[in-house]
Scaffold this motif. Sequence first.
Motif, mmCIF file in Angstrom:
data_model
loop_
_atom_site.group_PDB
_atom_site.id
_atom_site.type_symbol
_atom_site.label_atom_id
_atom_site.label_comp_id
_atom_site.label_asym_id
_atom_site.label_seq_id
_atom_site.Cartn_x
_atom_site.Cartn_y
_atom_site.Cartn_z
ATOM 1 N N SER A 1 0.834 -1.208 0.000
ATOM 2 C CA SER A 1 0.000 0.000 0.000
ATOM 3 C C SER A 1 0.867 1.256 0.000
ATOM 4 C CB SER A 1 -0.918 0.007 1.230
ATOM 5 O OG SER A 1 -0.183 0.289 2.402
ATOM 6 N N HIS A 2 0.308 2.334 -0.553
ATOM 7 C CA HIS A 2 1.050 3.590 -0.640
ATOM 8 C C HIS A 2 1.420 4.117 0.748
ATOM 9 C CE1 HIS A 2 0.777 3.970 -4.933
ATOM 10 N NE2 HIS A 2 -0.554 3.923 -4.918
ATOM 11 N N LYS A 3 0.499 3.992 1.698
ATOM 12 C CA LYS A 3 0.763 4.489 3.053
ATOM 13 C C LYS A 3 1.960 3.781 3.669
ATOM 14 C CE LYS A 3 -3.389 3.708 4.628
ATOM 15 N NZ LYS A 3 -4.539 3.640 5.581
ATOM 16 N N VAL A 4 1.994 2.450 3.518
ATOM 17 C CA VAL A 4 3.098 1.680 4.073
ATOM 18 C C VAL A 4 4.406 2.001 3.353
ATOM 19 C CG1 VAL A 4 4.056 -0.646 4.379
ATOM 20 C CG2 VAL A 4 1.644 -0.202 4.913
ATOM 21 N N GLN A 5 4.352 2.041 2.043
ATOM 22 C CA GLN A 5 5.571 2.261 1.269
ATOM 23 C C GLN A 5 6.145 3.668 1.443
ATOM 24 O OE1 GLN A 5 7.583 0.021 -0.614
ATOM 25 N NE2 GLN A 5 6.360 -1.257 0.782
ATOM 26 N N ASP A 6 5.275 4.643 1.657
ATOM 27 C CA ASP A 6 5.773 5.997 1.946
ATOM 28 C C ASP A 6 6.569 6.010 3.248
ATOM 29 O OD1 ASP A 6 4.678 7.020 -0.342
ATOM 30 O OD2 ASP A 6 2.923 7.921 0.639
ATOM 31 N N LEU A 7 6.054 5.279 4.242
ATOM 32 C CA LEU A 7 6.759 5.212 5.527
ATOM 33 C C LEU A 7 8.044 4.390 5.420
ATOM 34 C CD1 LEU A 7 3.786 4.770 8.023
ATOM 35 C CD2 LEU A 7 5.304 6.747 7.808
ATOM 36 N N VAL A 8 8.026 3.353 4.588
ATOM 37 C CA VAL A 8 9.234 2.549 4.386
ATOM 38 C C VAL A 8 10.310 3.377 3.677
ATOM 39 C CG1 VAL A 8 10.207 0.513 3.255
ATOM 40 C CG2 VAL A 8 7.997 0.353 4.397
#
Length: 252
Positions: free
Chosen positions: A179-186
């Motif tokens: 997900s975009h939310k997870v990948q932005d944080l990663v």
Amino acid sequence: MKYSIKQITDLAGVSARTLRLYDQTGLLKPASRSESRYRYYGERELLRLQQILFFRELDFSLKEIKGLLDDPNFDHIEALSEQKKALQTRQKRLKVLVKTIDRTIKNLNEKIPMKPEELYEGLPKEYREQAIENWGKTEIERSEKALMELGKRDFEALKERQKANAAELFELRNEAVSSHKVQDLVAMHYAIIRAFWGTSGSADKQQAYKGLGEMYVSDERYTTIDGSNQPFFAEFLRDAMIFFADQNLQEK
């Protein structure tokens, strides 16, 4: 040998106006004058001028200097010896002041050198040895050097960023790793890790980053939250990191 006012100003760095003042007050009279009233100075006057400048450097008033130099018991060599001692004392004090200024500038720039032990504050004593075993001594020493150059305040800020990032990722542990939310944080996590490694701005570290994800799963210390082991979160973070690395990083 006779020296004109211009020659004296070039030699001693005093102005013609100052020499005229010294002449008027009797502090430094010229050795002779030409028919056109030009002032000329000899060796004796040069030595007296040197004394005047040394005493001025030591904050004596012109009146005090004249009294000393006109004293029949004035000993030129003894005066030079005392001036040397006084100037050496001042030199030592100035060195201390310069160091204080440098230290203050570093403080204000938040670039205060850190002690190596501050890098491992709160971590197990064997942490560094295990890190060297996993990543190699060269990599660890480069990381340590980069972190110490950050300064204590910036290092603490980096640790706070890491802590906040981990907390946000933990809140999304039930989301899809893609997900975009997870990948932005990663992506933020990767940037923070690169700062810890001292490799920001250099080539991507795809395999090293994926290897770190595997370490999160095998070593519970890396994903312990508030004193509680979180194996599910460790697996989630590892998978999210591997996905990010495969999609965005290239090993060079």
